[in-house]
Design an enzyme around this catalytic site. Sequence first.
Site, PDB file in Angstrom:
ATOM      1  N   GLU A  63     -38.324  86.723  65.607  1.00  0.00           N
ATOM      2  CA  GLU A  63     -36.996  86.790  65.402  1.00  0.00           C
ATOM      3  C   GLU A  63     -36.649  88.042  64.797  1.00  0.00           C
ATOM      4  O   GLU A  63     -35.843  88.848  64.977  1.00  0.00           O
ATOM      5  CB  GLU A  63     -36.483  85.665  64.731  1.00  0.00           C
ATOM      6  CG  GLU A  63     -36.544  84.024  65.375  1.00  0.00           C
ATOM      7  CD  GLU A  63     -37.820  83.522  65.208  1.00  0.00           C
ATOM      8  OE1 GLU A  63     -37.715  82.263  65.049  1.00  0.00           O
ATOM      9  OE2 GLU A  63     -38.984  84.223  65.117  1.00  0.00           O
ATOM     10  N   CYS A  95     -37.025  82.401  59.197  1.00  0.00           N
ATOM     11  CA  CYS A  95     -36.248  83.189  60.080  1.00  0.00           C
ATOM     12  C   CYS A  95     -34.979  82.629  60.311  1.00  0.00           C
ATOM     13  O   CYS A  95     -34.195  83.263  60.756  1.00  0.00           O
ATOM     14  CB  CYS A  95     -37.441  82.940  61.542  1.00  0.00           C
ATOM     15  SG  CYS A  95     -38.848  83.981  61.752  1.00  0.00           S
ATOM     16  N   ALA A 174     -80.738  75.459  93.878  1.00  0.00           N
ATOM     17  CA  ALA A 174     -81.676  74.545  93.305  1.00  0.00           C
ATOM     18  C   ALA A 174     -82.778  75.182  92.563  1.00  0.00           C
ATOM     19  O   ALA A 174     -83.171  74.643  91.483  1.00  0.00           O
ATOM     20  CB  ALA A 174     -82.420  74.024  94.667  1.00  0.00           C
ATOM     21  N   ASP A 210     -78.813  82.460  81.050  1.00  0.00           N
ATOM     22  CA  ASP A 210     -77.995  83.620  81.777  1.00  0.00           C
ATOM     23  C   ASP A 210     -77.916  84.617  80.397  1.00  0.00           C
ATOM     24  O   ASP A 210     -77.613  86.060  80.718  1.00  0.00           O
ATOM     25  CB  ASP A 210     -76.553  83.468  81.699  1.00  0.00           C
ATOM     26  CG  ASP A 210     -76.375  82.272  83.075  1.00  0.00           C
ATOM     27  OD1 ASP A 210     -77.264  82.354  83.914  1.00  0.00           O
ATOM     28  OD2 ASP A 210     -75.348  81.687  83.113  1.00  0.00           O
ATOM     29  N   LEU A 214     -70.543  86.973  76.205  1.00  0.00           N
ATOM     30  CA  LEU A 214     -69.479  86.415  75.892  1.00  0.00           C
ATOM     31  C   LEU A 214     -68.157  87.156  75.445  1.00  0.00           C
ATOM     32  O   LEU A 214     -67.183  86.630  75.087  1.00  0.00           O
ATOM     33  CB  LEU A 214     -69.696  85.310  74.904  1.00  0.00           C
ATOM     34  CG  LEU A 214     -70.764  84.274  75.583  1.00  0.00           C
ATOM     35  CD1 LEU A 214     -71.029  83.090  74.435  1.00  0.00           C
ATOM     36  CD2 LEU A 214     -70.268  83.513  76.989  1.00  0.00           C
ATOM     37  N   ALA A 309     -69.931  70.509  79.349  1.00  0.00           N
ATOM     38  CA  ALA A 309     -68.841  70.266  79.833  1.00  0.00           C
ATOM     39  C   ALA A 309     -68.643  68.585  79.875  1.00  0.00           C
ATOM     40  O   ALA A 309     -67.804  67.959  79.487  1.00  0.00           O
ATOM     41  CB  ALA A 309     -68.476  70.693  81.262  1.00  0.00           C
TER      42      ALA A 309
END
Length: 381
Positions: A63, A95, A174, A210, A214, A309
């Site tokens: 703002e 604000c 694989a 790997d 990052l 994950a």
Amino acid sequence: MATHAAHAAPDADSRAMGRAVELAARGLGSTSPNPVVGCVITDAAGTIVGEGWHRRAGGPHAEVHALRAAGDAARGATAYVTLEPCNHTGRTGPCAQALVDAGIARVVYAVPDPNPQASGGAATLRDAGVATRAGLLRAEAEAGNAAWLTSVRLGRPYVLWKYAATLDGRVAAADGTSRWISSAESRADVHRLRAEADAVVVGSGTLRADDPHLAVRGVEGAVQPLRVVLDTHATVRPGARVLDGAAPTLIAVSEDADTRHLDGVDLVRLPYDRDGSGGKGGLAVGTLLDELHRRGVRSVLLEGGPTLAGAFVAAGAVDRVVGYLAPVLLGAGPAVLADAGIGTLTEALRLRITGTARIGTDIRITAVPAAASVPTATKET
């Protein structure tokens, strides 16, 4: 005031708020622990006279930037803000009062502020005679500010899980080879996701396979995210790319890990997440997220492999999924997701697709848990 409000047709209101949502997105990755916010100011004819967005924590709010751009044209104008104007004094002033002092006649905001320390701006505006309207394009503004809203509502960072896979759902062959399943364009798009995140998280398996860097590359002006490795037994070695000086790094290890070889490395010790039989599982995802939240992290990009994950899904800590599907078939190799504590189809985490796009030779699919609610708008007051 009522006459002024009538000058802006609903479609003009939506266009102005849509522009504010676009502006807010420019702050992704650089405002934490604050929200991203956009603001547009229009005169009585609907002409934009000022624009702004929150650029960095501790700096002027959206703002204020828009009011500075508008100058004297702010008097009698309408301000469109993606988040209810704040009502408290922190590193910057309130604000809501700044809008009143500038002579703004009407304020349209998308999302009510859920932070009790800063809410109440709309009441301040109304008490000063400023017309207000809440809820315009709320769903769009909530989506753009999902990380901060999640942190306020749930007390943990927002987690986006990103993966790249073959059309038959494999993340490697694989023999373990995985470079490169996705296209160069998809990999460049991942750097955009990194630039929008406060932290990038991988596990020790990805680290060993790997040696990932990052850090963000190819995104101008990007603030480098915190690089986080869940490395239960402290297997990371000096010389790993993630330990260079390109971005800050945090290594999460178990409480009993030997870390003498990691002198000078930022470490956090986490408890084990015990399995059903009382044995040791991986590191506790919830405790990690608590620690990251304490450090000011509001958005996490999860780039780990199937095991990590699965741990995040099992913990109920995945808020958004971005999958890059390559037109490749392998037939064998690790699947996208390992054990996530789902034993039967009725327990499946069902997703709602929110976007699809062609990225190079791949298809990018964006989805959120199907149970995620879509907020409804409220009427003008």
